[in-house]
Design a protein around this motif. Structure first.
Motif, short mmCIF file in Angstrom:
data_model
loop_
_atom_site.label_atom_id
_atom_site.label_comp_id
_atom_site.label_asym_id
_atom_site.label_seq_id
_atom_site.Cartn_x
_atom_site.Cartn_y
_atom_site.Cartn_z
N LEU A 288 0.59 -0.97 0.31
CA LEU A 288 0.04 0.13 0.07
C LEU A 288 0.63 1.16 -0.51
O LEU A 288 2.25 1.25 0.60
N PRO A 289 0.14 1.90 -1.23
CA PRO A 289 1.72 3.62 -0.97
C PRO A 289 1.84 4.42 0.55
O PRO A 289 2.67 4.72 0.45
N TRP A 290 1.00 4.55 1.47
CA TRP A 290 1.28 4.64 2.49
C TRP A 290 2.59 4.02 3.59
O TRP A 290 2.64 4.52 4.62
N ARG A 291 2.32 2.64 2.84
CA ARG A 291 3.78 1.82 3.95
C ARG A 291 4.87 1.53 3.49
O ARG A 291 6.06 1.66 3.49
N ARG A 292 5.46 3.21 2.58
CA ARG A 292 6.23 2.07 1.45
C ARG A 292 7.87 3.69 2.43
O ARG A 292 8.55 3.28 2.14
N ASP A 293 7.62 4.31 3.03
CA ASP A 293 8.08 4.92 4.21
C ASP A 293 7.24 5.40 5.57
O ASP A 293 5.82 5.17 5.88
N ARG A 294 7.87 6.20 6.68
CA ARG A 294 7.55 6.48 7.90
C ARG A 294 7.15 8.01 7.56
O ARG A 294 7.14 8.72 9.18
N ASP A 295 6.82 8.43 6.56
CA ASP A 295 6.21 9.91 6.32
C ASP A 295 5.17 10.39 7.16
O ASP A 295 4.26 10.23 7.29
N PRO A 296 4.37 10.91 8.58
CA PRO A 296 3.85 11.35 9.72
C PRO A 296 3.27 11.94 8.80
O PRO A 296 1.51 11.06 8.83
N TYR A 297 3.22 13.05 7.47
CA TYR A 297 1.50 13.24 7.31
C TYR A 297 1.68 12.48 6.06
O TYR A 297 -0.03 12.28 6.43
N ARG A 298 2.13 11.65 5.34
CA ARG A 298 1.28 10.57 4.45
C ARG A 298 0.70 9.51 5.68
O ARG A 298 -1.06 9.48 4.96
N ILE A 299 1.07 9.19 6.41
CA ILE A 299 0.10 8.25 7.28
C ILE A 299 -1.13 8.58 7.83
O ILE A 299 -1.89 8.22 7.63
N TRP A 300 -0.68 10.01 8.09
CA TRP A 300 -2.08 10.92 8.78
C TRP A 300 -2.97 10.99 8.13
O TRP A 300 -4.77 10.40 7.78
N VAL A 301 -2.90 11.08 6.34
CA VAL A 301 -3.66 11.47 4.70
C VAL A 301 -4.67 9.79 4.91
O VAL A 301 -5.68 9.77 4.60
N SER A 302 -3.50 8.63 4.84
CA SER A 302 -3.90 7.53 4.75
C SER A 302 -5.48 6.97 6.11
O SER A 302 -5.78 6.25 5.66
N GLU A 303 -4.40 7.27 6.88
CA GLU A 303 -5.54 6.72 7.74
C GLU A 303 -6.82 8.06 7.82
O GLU A 303 -8.10 7.13 8.46
N VAL A 304 -6.96 8.90 7.79
CA VAL A 304 -8.00 9.23 7.95
C VAL A 304 -8.77 9.23 6.75
O VAL A 304 -10.46 9.01 6.90
#
Ligand code: SF4
Length: 395
Positions: free
Chosen positions: A55-71
């Motif tokens: 999944l694209p949001w698992r490719r790094d640990r950028d908190p912004y990308r993780i946040w957008v994906s979680e929402v």
């Protein structure tokens, strides 16, 4: 006994939904099946390494990308989220880009995902992060939890995945896995069950790689421990799962019956004034807040679609119009409502836009409709107006 080695013991009373509490610590007590937190972490980790989806949001640990994906993932399947996530990140690659955007632009990119409040909260939180935290997403749960739309689950998901903070998560997938693993029978939506599950989720956390552990728990619920027909034979936790031992994996946890389905008939009106049509903006609170639409509303008892269209148009916009033919019928659902939306054309006869409900009305060319954020059924209608087949049915 240290935290890492604490044994998680499952009792028969748990299987009956009457869990025991471990007196002084306030932690749930488990007796019988005895998975250790170490065993759970090991089983989940090796399963996740081999079976996780790319999944694209698992490719790094950028908190912004993780946040957008979680929402985006709240109430929405991962497969649906992927194209929205990629488009959103392309338009707003950083929290500063999101904060600088117009709300209408954010809503337009969210269009089709539904639950638009998530998008507005995300946007407001991005503005607060820029204004109060110099554009850096805080790694402190107390600070993060003060931002709009960031509840305990979302905070902990971001902090554990991006910063490896030792915090538990609990959402639909992980709560189902935990309920079955420990034999907790009652509905996780009930507050006592939820409290217990949060405690259990915290109790089983490993000391390191907490973000991976949390993701593995959710992924197991999404791929293996599914609501119906869980694939226990492929599950890394099967050896110590109470629900499986009891043969109750299909019935644990209990589910509250869904609310009664309600059927609603609505009419929507596309009003023409020369080459333009009227689009109106909803208020900033309530369903579809701030989105645009063609005026619509429910039919009265025994009212025809044509009569409803004329009445609704006058009540909602102050306009009088000659109502013409039906354009199309759109069926859609909102929570427990099954809505049949009959869309009609009308020709403006008299009056100027004025409304106690809508914030604004604009006369637009059909080509302009593409830039305005609208709900999914309204986008369906707007696309229909632009379709080649539609040209044969001009008013
Ligand atoms: S053994 Fe079955 S019920 Fe238990 S956690 Fe695994 S998939 Fe779920």
């Amino acid at each position: 006994m240290n935290e890492r080695d604490r044994r998680l013991e499952v009792s028969d009373s748990l299987a009956n939904g009457r869990h025991k509490r471990a007196g002084r610590t306030g932690q749930p007590a488990y007796a019988g099946c005895s998975p250790t937190s170490e065993w759970l972490a090991g089983q989940l980790h090796s399963w996740f390494v081999h079976h996780q989806r790319d999944l694209p949001w698992r490719r790094d640990r950028d908190p912004y990308r993780i946040w957008v994906s979680e929402v985006m993932l709240q109430q929405t399947q991962a497969a649906t989220v992927i194209p929205y996530f990629e488009q959103f990140l392309q338009a707003f690659p950083t929290v500063r880009d999101l904060a600088a955007a117009e709300e209408q632009e954010v809503l337009r990119l969210w269009e089709g995902l539904g639950y638009y409040r998530r998008a507005r909260d995300l946007h407001r939180a991005a503005k607060a992060i820029v204004a109060q935290h110099n554009g850096q997403i805080p790694d402190d749960p107390a600070l993060l939890g003060r931002l709009p739309g960031l509840g305990r689950y979302t905070c902990n998901a971001i902090l554990s995945q991006a910063f490896d903070r030792r915090l538990p998560i609990l959402e639909a997938n992980s709560q189902r896995v935990l309920s079955r693993l420990f034999g907790r029978t009652d509905d996780p939506r009930q507050s006592a069950a939820r409290r217990w599950l949060w405690q259990a989720a915290e109790s089983i956390l490993p000391d390191r790689e907490v973000g991976t552990f949390n993701q593995a728990l959710m992924e197991l619920g999404a791929l293996v421990c599914t609501p119906a027909a869980p694939r226990c034979s492929q599950c890394p936790l099967a050896a110590r799962c109470v629900a499986r031992q009891l043969g109750q994996q299909e019935t644990i946890p209990a589910r509250t019956p869904p609310p009664e389905i309600l059927h609603v008939q609505e009419a929507a009106v596309v009003v023409h004034r020369g080459p333009q049509v009227l689009l109106v903006q909803r208020p900033s609170k309530g369903r579809w807040a701030s989105l645009w639409e063609f005026p619509h509303g429910p039919l009265l008892d025994r009212e025809s679609h044509e009569a409803a269209a004329a009445r609704l148009l006058h009540q909602l916009t102050g306009l009088q119009a000659k109502v013409g033919p039906e354009l199309l019928t759109i069926r859609h659902s909102i929570t427990r409502y099954r809505i049949v939306l009959t869309c009609l054309e009308a020709e403006h006869a008299s009056g100027e836009f004025q409304s106690d409900f809508y914030v604004e009305g604009r006369w637009l060319s059909l080509a302009d409709l593409a830039v305005y954020p609208v709900s999914s059924p309204q986008r369906h209608l707007a696309r229909f107006l632009l379709s080649p087949s539609r040209q044969r049915r001009l008013f």
